[in-house]
Enzyme design. Structure first.
Site, PDB file in Angstrom:
ATOM      1  N   HIS A 474       1.149  -0.905  -0.447  1.00 36.36           N
ATOM      2  CA  HIS A 474       0.084   0.057  -0.043  1.00 36.36           C
ATOM      3  C   HIS A 474       0.304   1.544   0.018  1.00 36.36           C
ATOM      4  CE1 HIS A 474      -3.536  -2.935   2.333  1.00 36.36           C
ATOM      5  NE2 HIS A 474      -3.265  -2.986   0.483  1.00 36.36           N
TER       6      HIS A 474
HETATM    7  C1  LIG Z   1      -0.097  -6.951  -4.807  1.00 39.76           C
HETATM    8  C2  LIG Z   1      -0.561  -6.116  -4.080  1.00 39.76           C
HETATM    9  C3  LIG Z   1      -1.885  -6.450  -3.800  1.00 39.76           C
HETATM   10  C4  LIG Z   1      -2.905  -5.354  -2.848  1.00 39.76           C
HETATM   11  N1  LIG Z   1      -4.140  -5.545  -2.583  1.00 39.76           N
HETATM   12  C5  LIG Z   1      -4.724  -4.897  -2.617  1.00 39.76           C
HETATM   13  C6  LIG Z   1      -6.570  -4.908  -1.985  1.00 39.76           C
HETATM   14  O1  LIG Z   1      -6.944  -6.141  -1.458  1.00 39.76           O
HETATM   15  N2  LIG Z   1      -7.330  -3.898  -1.616  1.00 39.76           N
HETATM   16  C7  LIG Z   1      -6.475  -3.051  -1.881  1.00 39.76           C
HETATM   17  O2  LIG Z   1      -7.853  -1.947  -2.066  1.00 39.76           O
HETATM   18  N3  LIG Z   1      -5.688  -2.625  -2.381  1.00 39.76           N
HETATM   19  C8  LIG Z   1      -4.521  -3.627  -2.114  1.00 39.76           C
HETATM   20  N4  LIG Z   1      -2.978  -3.194  -2.968  1.00 39.76           N
HETATM   21  C9  LIG Z   1      -2.859  -1.911  -3.544  1.00 39.76           C
HETATM   22  C10 LIG Z   1      -3.505  -1.022  -4.985  1.00 39.76           C
HETATM   23  O3  LIG Z   1      -3.312  -1.845  -5.856  1.00 39.76           O
HETATM   24  C11 LIG Z   1      -2.696   0.049  -5.618  1.00 39.76           C
HETATM   25  O4  LIG Z   1      -3.131   0.457  -4.055  1.00 39.76           O
HETATM   26  C12 LIG Z   1      -3.785   0.673  -6.123  1.00 39.76           C
HETATM   27  O5  LIG Z   1      -3.740  -0.447  -7.615  1.00 39.76           O
HETATM   28  C13 LIG Z   1      -3.227   2.168  -6.871  1.00 39.76           C
HETATM   29  O6  LIG Z   1      -3.070   2.725  -7.609  1.00 39.76           O
HETATM   30  P1  LIG Z   1      -2.496   3.690  -8.835  1.00 39.76           P
HETATM   31  O7  LIG Z   1      -3.528   4.077  -9.836  1.00 39.76           O
HETATM   32  O8  LIG Z   1      -1.517   4.204  -7.622  1.00 39.76           O
HETATM   33  O9  LIG Z   1      -1.446   2.756  -9.350  1.00 39.76           O
HETATM   34  P2  LIG Z   1      -1.431   1.761 -10.205  1.00 39.76           P
HETATM   35  O10 LIG Z   1      -2.304   0.712  -9.840  1.00 39.76           O
HETATM   36  O11 LIG Z   1       0.002   1.200  -9.170  1.00 39.76           O
HETATM   37  O12 LIG Z   1      -1.199   2.034 -11.950  1.00 39.76           O
HETATM   38  C14 LIG Z   1       0.056   2.876 -11.975  1.00 39.76           C
HETATM   39  C15 LIG Z   1       0.255   2.442 -13.763  1.00 39.76           C
HETATM   40  O13 LIG Z   1       0.904   3.306 -14.478  1.00 39.76           O
HETATM   41  C16 LIG Z   1       1.769   3.008 -15.683  1.00 39.76           C
HETATM   42  N5  LIG Z   1       3.029   3.308 -15.356  1.00 39.76           N
HETATM   43  C17 LIG Z   1       3.946   3.749 -14.493  1.00 39.76           C
HETATM   44  N6  LIG Z   1       4.896   3.985 -15.116  1.00 39.76           N
HETATM   45  C18 LIG Z   1       4.956   4.688 -16.410  1.00 39.76           C
HETATM   46  C19 LIG Z   1       5.593   5.200 -17.657  1.00 39.76           C
HETATM   47  N7  LIG Z   1       6.424   6.302 -17.123  1.00 39.76           N
HETATM   48  N8  LIG Z   1       5.117   5.041 -18.470  1.00 39.76           N
HETATM   49  C20 LIG Z   1       3.556   4.347 -18.883  1.00 39.76           C
HETATM   50  N9  LIG Z   1       3.180   4.039 -17.614  1.00 39.76           N
HETATM   51  C21 LIG Z   1       3.868   4.233 -16.413  1.00 39.76           C
HETATM   52  C22 LIG Z   1       1.977   1.012 -14.595  1.00 39.76           C
HETATM   53  O14 LIG Z   1       2.560   0.219 -15.173  1.00 39.76           O
HETATM   54  C23 LIG Z   1       0.556   0.474 -14.079  1.00 39.76           C
HETATM   55  O15 LIG Z   1      -0.295  -0.123 -14.486  1.00 39.76           O
HETATM   56  C24 LIG Z   1      -2.679  -4.113  -3.786  1.00 39.76           C
HETATM   57  C25 LIG Z   1      -1.425  -4.276  -4.106  1.00 39.76           C
HETATM   58  C26 LIG Z   1      -0.842  -5.416  -4.547  1.00 39.76           C
HETATM   59  C27 LIG Z   1       0.746  -4.997  -5.480  1.00 39.76           C
END
Ligand SMILES: Cc1cc2nc3c(=O)[nH]c(=O)nc-3n(C[C@H](O)[C@H](O)[C@H](O)COP(=O)(O)OP(=O)(O)OC[C@H]3O[C@@H](n4cnc5c(N)ncnc54)[C@H](O)[C@@H]3O)c2cc1C
Length: 538
Positions: A474
């Site tokens: 997280h």
């Molecule tokens: C194994 C695991 C289990 C989890 N379990 C839970 C759960 O059960 N419940 C819950 O609420 N949360 C859970 N989480 C946490 C939750 O999934 C994250 O907090 C959430 O997905 C974050 O979203 P985000 O949009 O900030 O980032 P992300 O969803 O990580 O999205 C970022 C995206 O940007 C892309 N990206 C990054 N840099 C670049 C670049 N330079 N150029 C192009 N694309 C790029 C990445 O490839 C990715 O697709 C878990 C996370 C993990 C890893």
């Protein structure tokens, strides 16, 4: 140079929501860049498949942190989705919004519009809940929330009853008005399939002609002219491409990659940029700082009564679970192994829950949980209890180590750096022990496999925590929202301080970590962020 109104970087949890909502404006052209590829694979779409994607380099950034002094100088493995849907395509799907006070805290830190009453409509906007419409939930939104309480393993009821005997309330809904207590987690699935924001938001949006998804496109730099973000440079299949953003560039790369891209673009702490050999375009010292995360440990118990181990371990059990899934998209393959849990106060005098609990009717002591062999649990009946402090106070940081966008940044989680977090580690361990010692849970426990009942004193419990505790994935806070550019990266409208035409909208903007899992609040931030963009351009 191709021109769009909005260029969104990262098709993860937040990016899919932002691109989808922006494309609802008929005239707007939206480009969504994603470093990874398609999410159309069995192990992403099948809920229990997150065990398989955990170490899959094709769809996962697979970061390793620096050695952590508080964890006996162990490194922590940080999976992050590098695929359409981002970490929401590889997560455990637990749907928890956080405590209302979390968002009131955000507002109190100088962020008007982010109190619980302000953000509740955005939680509801995204939601299509099994229970339909109510003051706290909604029906008809893009993202389905499934009530699995009627389908979880019967031992979840044993866990809840033991917690009740210990004085904790039972709750049917961690996201409702009575969110405190113990019960069963809701999950993001629809008809037995993962309900990531890629499935819920992006896929339908792609039917509109004004949003273009570019996969395998690694953004390498934000283009800046005269203090304004004008576009993005990215590489795709070895080719360097630049695109222009008429209105805005929106970073949705997540808590590691959004600050990384700012730093690569010369926006960050001048000392970090100098160390990496990147020229400063705009000094913003808070980029990459304020990194917060939840740190958990699991206690494993042998059980007199059968657990999910007995269902999933034997070959015939796997076949039966597979057939059941094919039959009605139900059974254990349609769920997370995190089934029961809670938000509780570990002691008297606390104003709000300070501990999150997990009860999983399954155990992995022979293949560690971190190895994520979810379909290969222990060959005997056992289950696990787990906790993490809701709001750890230690803060870490991240920074690029080179101007090369392909180089992983350095991540320093700095776990257990405060006396409060150290005290919480012992308090939580004692809480698990009290739970395990309370009937009816105590009646079915034959042994504590890990850490073992001989681990008794506070010193021993803390030593065990330092030796075994790990992230629950997280990370947040590295582009924190706040009014002051000296301590924050974005303002309360998620605009990067000092650079116009540039926002960050993802888990990195959380000023403080929410009390629970971080996906649902990231979806909320994305809903609200997209709404603010549309208001600002009206
Ligand atoms: C194994 C695991 C289990 C989890 N379990 C839970 C759960 O059960 N419940 C819950 O609420 N949360 C859970 N989480 C946490 C939750 O999934 C994250 O907090 C959430 O997905 C974050 O979203 P985000 O949009 O900030 O980032 P992300 O969803 O990580 O999205 C970022 C995206 O940007 C892309 N990206 C990054 N840099 C670049 C670049 N330079 N150029 C192009 N694309 C790029 C990445 O490839 C990715 O697709 C878990 C996370 C993990 C890893």
């Amino acid at each position: 140079m191709e021109r769009f109104d909005y260029v969104v970087v990262g098709a993860g949890t937040a990016g899919c929501v932002v691109a989808s909502r922006l494309s609802e404006e008929p005239g707007a052209r939206v480009l969504l860049l994603e470093a990874g590829g398609s999410d159309r694979t069995l192990w992403i779409q099948l809920p229990i498949g997150y065990g398989r994607t955990f170490f899959d380099r094709k769809i996962n950034w697979m970061y390793d942190t620096d050695l952590v002094p508080g964890l006996n100088f162990r490194s922590s493995y940080w999976p992050r989705g590098r695929v359409v849907g981002g970490s929401g395509s590889i997560n455990a799907m637990v749907y928890v919004r956080g405590r209302p006070e979390d968002f009131d805290d955000w507002r109190a830190l100088g962020n008007p519009g982010w109190g619980f009453a302000d953000v509740l409509p955005y939680f509801r906007k995204s939601e299509d809940h099994d229970w339909g419409d109510s003051a706290f939930h909604a029906a008809g939104g893009p993202m389905h929330v499934t009530d699995i309480s009627g389908r979880v393993h019967p031992l979840c009821a044993t866990f809840v009853e033991a917690a009740r005997q210990l004085g904790f309330a039972a709750t049917a809904d961690f996201n409702g008005p009575e969110g405190e207590g113990v019960g069963v987690y809701q999950i993001n699935t629809r008809a037995g399939v993962r309900a990531s924001t890629a499935n819920a938001f992006l896929r339908p949006a792609l039917n509109r002609r004004n949003v273009k998804l570019e996969t395998r496109a690694l953004a390498t730099r934000v283009l800046i002219e005269g203090g304004r973000a004008t576009g993005v440079a990215y590489t795709r299949h070895g080719r360097e491409v630049s695109v222009a953003a008429r209105r805005e560039v929106i970073l949705c790369g997540g808590a590691i990659n959004s600050p990384q891209l700012l730093q690569l673009s010369g926006i960050g702490d001048p000392a970090d940029l100098a160390a990496a050999g990147v020229a400063v375009r705009h000094g913003l010292p808070a980029v990459g700082k304020n990194l917060a995360d939840h740190l958990a440990v699991s206690y494993f118990y042998r059980s007199r009564t059968p657990t999910l181990n007995d269902e999933l371990r034997p070959l015939w059990g796997k076949v039966r679970a597979g057939l059941r899934y094919l039959w009605d998209r139900g059974g254990p393959l349609a769920m997370s192994v995190n089934q029961g849990g809670g938000f509780v106060r570990s002691g008297a005098g606390l104003g709000r829950p300070d501990m999150q609990l997990y009860f999983s009717p399954v155990s992995y002591t022979q293949t560690p949980l971190a190895a994520r062999k979810l379909l290969n649990p222990d060959p005997f009946s056992a289950f696990l209890l787990s906790f993490n402090a809701c709001r750890p106070t230690s803060r870490g940081d991240m920074a690029i180590v080179s101007p090369d966008p392909r180089r992983a940044p350095r991540i320093r989680p700095n776990y257990l750096a405060t006396a409060q977090d150290v005290a919480d580690a012992v308090t939580g361990a004692r809480l698990l022990r009290r739970l395990a010692g309370t009937r009816p849970l105590a009646d079915i426990i034959t042994d504590e496999i890990l850490p073992g009942f001989d681990v008794k004193t506070d010193e021993d419990l803390l030593a065990d925590f330092r030796a075994r505790a790990d992230t629950v994935y997280h990370p947040v806070g590295t582009c924190a929202m706040g009014p002051d550019a000296r301590g924050a990266v974005v303002d309360s409208r998620l605009r990067v301080h000092g650079v116009s035409g540039l926002r960050v909208i993802d888990a990195s903007v959380f000023p403080t970590i929410t009390s629970g899992n971080t996906n649902a609040p990231t979806v909320m931030v994305a809903e609200k962020g997209a709404d603010m963009i549309r208001q600002d351009w009206k």
